[in-house]
Scaffold this active site. Structure first.
Site, PDB file in Angstrom:
ATOM      1  N   ASP A   1       0.867  -1.169   0.000  1.00  0.00           N
ATOM      2  CA  ASP A   1       0.000   0.000   0.000  1.00  0.00           C
ATOM      3  C   ASP A   1       0.911   1.227   0.000  1.00  0.00           C
ATOM      4  O   ASP A   1       2.103   1.145   0.335  1.00  0.00           O
ATOM      5  CB  ASP A   1      -0.962   0.023   1.197  1.00  0.00           C
ATOM      6  CG  ASP A   1      -2.148   0.974   0.922  1.00  0.00           C
ATOM      7  OD1 ASP A   1      -2.049   1.799  -0.005  1.00  0.00           O
ATOM      8  OD2 ASP A   1      -3.156   0.894   1.637  1.00  0.00           O
TER       9      ASP A   1
HETATM   10  C1  BGC Z   1      -4.938   3.470   0.000  1.00  0.00           C
HETATM   11  C2  BGC Z   1      -5.027   2.508  -1.165  1.00  0.00           C
HETATM   12  C3  BGC Z   1      -4.794   3.245  -2.448  1.00  0.00           C
HETATM   13  C4  BGC Z   1      -3.452   3.948  -2.385  1.00  0.00           C
HETATM   14  C5  BGC Z   1      -3.109   4.733  -3.629  1.00  0.00           C
HETATM   15  C6  BGC Z   1      -3.667   4.298  -0.036  1.00  0.00           C
HETATM   16  O1  BGC Z   1      -3.688   5.306   0.907  1.00  0.00           O
HETATM   17  O2  BGC Z   1      -5.016   2.759   1.207  1.00  0.00           O
HETATM   18  O3  BGC Z   1      -6.261   1.851  -1.163  1.00  0.00           O
HETATM   19  O4  BGC Z   1      -4.878   2.357  -3.540  1.00  0.00           O
HETATM   20  O5  BGC Z   1      -3.464   4.856  -1.306  1.00  0.00           O
HETATM   21  O6  BGC Z   1      -3.913   5.844  -3.737  1.00  0.00           O
END
Ligand code: BGC
Length: 751
Positions: A265
């Site tokens: 993530d």
């Molecule tokens: C989120 C993800 C997301 C990623 C990119 C993170 O903060 O938890 O679900 O895909 O950011 O935006």
């Protein structure tokens, strides 16, 4: 003659194609076996190039190998529309004018359709939009189990049941990947709250992990063949999920044989050594300060960049794990951007808009529809579908009737090409029918409308006091034949949004007061709740008609109008339990379950999943509680009868059949749900567990036989002694019905 020329040209083309292909290096030649291409590319790469492909070069991309013509990997959020582009190294908008998308209904809505064909079509459509925008990885779908009705991101997930989530997630992924776009299933695993999301440590026993929190991910990997998976921010048993030995090495890549890419993530990577050894393949979004850190390139300082390269150069790490990571990245590239057979995709097509509207309408759940008498009417009748012949004036009340909600909520926020508001959808549908639609605000909630530089452009400011707003709504309600209140949550912080959990189970902004005042002024009240989580409804006994709506995206207003008017007969079913109040939640009153207990030695919050398997309806059944609305519940404008339920044994396994009849006057769909109960078991087993379902569309008077087959896994529990799924001989009960609380037949069976 004409035919001969065509054939000759065709022949030339084929021969030319083969010649051209045979001259290609193996890795570039799509005719060569995938693994040979991977090995060939790997053998040509330098150490520095290998390190390059496993970490980001910008907010959403990683470099390919420019020298070898291997393309960059471009990711996009997900999961219900293609995110607008941000700047190379900033979260701010790139200011593109070609990145407005179709906003599809959020996944909590998709789950409520209980329609796996629709989930597949959803995947196809969003995959087409990703493909058109040349994104090779779609950051979605999300399939974390709804453990806690306060979780800010429930709207991005598929409800509380592992089987239902697994069925839906599989189809979504298959659809996306048919477009040559990798789905990235998230957030693996036990990412069930937003409060302290980087420092929550999930402590969960093995059986609960396997039976509740992993099955949807397992289905995504084994049946959906997901090409990538995203590790969660949280910790699991004391180690960060993104590089968690147990979750990644042992289960995902070991037991499930995952051959795709593990993506962190954004900011979920915390350690070079753990990332190396515990299967993290690509690092994104690590919290560097971007270019303002006065480093020439902050990305070089990622855990999996220079620090990794230096360990290898110093002889402290071998290239064994690096090669495995690079193979996985290459495999994903060959399956996506270097797959010459992938389709071209499309954006904002009529088909996508129609699908968004259809999913939206099919997801809306008619929770309650009691008969009420209208002015001058002798007989009481349900308020929905709207009786246009006897209605002259409808009053719509509530901020969610006029608030754009495709912007907001966190990383899934979208720049939609269009968004039909609920009030507008209804007005458009009723234009020319002679029914007048009036509006009163009722309450002021969130007047903001901006996320990361995308703004709705709406001005929702209203300085009147709550008393003034209620007085106006009441005055208008008295003049109307029917009142429709459209409220709920709205994706602002603490109201279904990434990064924050909800702070209350009840509706915010004094909405309960507005509803109470409205129903007192005019008992012909329909409440439409828009949210991605269940909410408390203290006025349920007074309000005759309640609809659960969701964040439906571009076509939100049209989907709602379809259901209100009966153009679409509602067939949504709850994918989550509506607890009457928070005391019915299994987490209530136990801080160790939520928000967790802060460890004094570390900045970590231990969250103990001591409720075990008893999440949602499993908990309700065990405690014999009566929720506001049970899992699987949803009404229709027609009626159904389930008869002749039988179980037979085929090849040692049970097959349940029944006859479903539409006993009403209009066409409609019912969801036949099959819950399993292992009665004679050596371990504690839930009273009911959903293991099969079928959504069946029937014309009035039509009957159809429904067949639901169960496999061995459907009868099994996870045996922690043998670490295997085990179906124990003995007596089972199969409950067949229309919700977890509306069981029409119970069939005994012996294994
Ligand atoms: C989120 C993800 C997301 C990623 C990119 C993170 O903060 O938890 O679900 O895909 O950011 O935006």
């Amino acid at each position: 003659m004409k035919q001969a020329i065509t054939l000759a040209i065709g022949g030339l083309l084929v021969a030319g194609g083969l010649n051209a292909q045979s001259k290609l290096p193996v890795y570039q030649n799509p005719a060569q076996p995938l693994e040979e291409r991977v090995e060939d590319a790997l053998s040509r790469m330098t150490l520095h190039e290998k390190i390059g492909v496993i970490h980001a070069q910008s907010k959403f991309s990683s470099p390919g190998v420019a020298r070898l013509g291997i393309p960059e990997v471009w990711c996009t959020d997900g999961p219900h529309g293609i995110r607008p582009d941000v700047l190379w190294d900033e979260w701010e908008q790139a200011g593109c004018t070609n990145d407005s998308c179709t906003a599809f209904p959020a996944l909590s809505a998709l789950a409520s359709t209980w329609n796996i064909e629709l989930a597949h079509q959803y995947g196809v459509s969003i995959g087409e939009e990703a493909r058109y925008r040349n994104k090779s990885v779609l950051l979605g779908p999300g399939c974390n189990i709804l453990r806690n009705p306060l979780n800010g991101r429930s709207f991005e997930y598929l409800g509380e049941d592992p089987y239902l989530s697994g069925q839906m997630v599989t189809q979504y992924i298959l659809g996306v990947q048919e477009q040559g776009v990798a789905a990235c299933v998230k957030h693996y695993a036990l990412n069930n709250n937003e409060v302290n999301r980087y420092t929550s440590n999930a402590i969960c026993d093995e059986r609960t992990l396997r039976e509740i929190y992993l099955p949807a991910f397992e289905a995504a990997v084994k049946e959906g063949k997901a090409m990538s998976i995203m590790g969660g921010y949280n910790l699991f048993r004391g180690q960060h999920a993104c590089h968690n030995d147990y979750l990644m090495n042992k289960i995902l890549k070991g037991e499930w044989g995952f051959d795709g890419t593990v993506i962190s993530d954004w900011g979920g990577t915390q350690s070079t050594v753990e990332a190396i050894h515990n299967s993290l393949d690509m690092e994104f979004g690590t919290w560097t300060d971007g270019l303002t850190m006065n480093k020439t390139n902050a990305y070089d300082n990622y855990f999996m960049a220079k620090p990794y390269e230096e360990l290898i150069l110093a002889g402290k790490e071998s290239t064994e794990q690096l090669d495995d990571k690079v193979r996985r990245v290459l495999r994903m590239i060959f399956r996506t951007s270097m797959n010459p057979n992938r389709p071209w995709g499309s954006m904002g097509s009529e088909a996508h808009i129609a699908l968004a509207r259809q999913v939206g309408a099919e997801s809306i759940v008619l929770l309650q529809n009691k008969a009420v008498r209208g002015k001058g009417q002798k007989k009481a009748a349900p308020l929905l579908p709207l009786n246009l012949a006897s209605t002259k004036r409808i009053l719509v009340v509530g901020e969610n009737a006029i608030k754009m909600m495709t912007v907001g909520g966190g990383s899934s926020s979208l720049k939609a090409r269009h968004e039909v508001l609920p009030l507008d959808g209804l007005k458009t549908r009723l234009a020319g029918t002679g029914v007048e639609v009036a509006y009163a605000r009722g309450y002021v909630g969130d007047v903001g409308g901006e996320y990361n530089g995308v703004s709705t452009g709406q001005s929702l400011k209203d300085d009147r006091s709550p008393a003034e707003l209620i007085a106006e709504a009441v005055r208008e309600a008295k003049l109307a034949d029917l009142v429709i209140f459209i409220g709920g949550l709205n994706k602002a912080d603490h109201q279904d949004a990434e990064g924050t959990d909800r702070q209350q189970y009840g509706l915010p902004y004094g909405q309960d007061d507005v509803i109470e005042a409205l129903v007192a002024a005019n008992p012909r009240l329909v409440v439409v709740n828009i949210s991605g989580n269940p909410v408390q409804m203290p006025w349920l006994k007074k309000v005759p008609c309640v609809l659960q709506d969701w964040y439906l995206g571009s076509e939100a207003g049209n989907s709602l109008a379809d259901v209100l008017t009966g153009d679409v007969n509602p067939s949504g079913r709850l994918a989550m339990t509506y607890y009457a109040d928070l005391t019915q939640s299994p987490l209530y009153g136990d801080e160790s379950r939520y928000p967790g207990l802060k460890r004094s030695d570390k900045n970590e919050w231990d969250i103990t999943y001591s409720e075990g398997l008893y999440v949602g309806y499993r908990h309700i059944d065990r405690q014999k509680l009566t929720p506001a609305f049970p899992f699987g519940h949803g009404l229709s404008y027609t009626t159904f009868k389930l008869a002749d339920a039988k179980v037979v044994t085929e090849n040692g396994l049970p097959v349940v059949t029944c006859t479903l009849t539409n006993t009403g006057k209009i066409a409609g769909a019912q969801v036949v749900q099959l819950y399993v109960n292992d009665v004679e078991a050596s371990v504690d087993r839930p009273v009911k567990e959903l293991k099969a379902f079928a959504k069946v569309m029937l014309q009035p008077g039509e009957s159809r036989e429904v067949k639901l087959s169960l496999n061995e896994r459907a009868l099994s529990f996870f045996d922690v002694e043998s670490m295997q799924w085990k179906a124990e001989p003995g007596k089972f009960l199969f409950h067949v019905g229309f919700s977890s609380a509306d069981i029409k037949a119970t069939l005994p069976w012996t294994l």
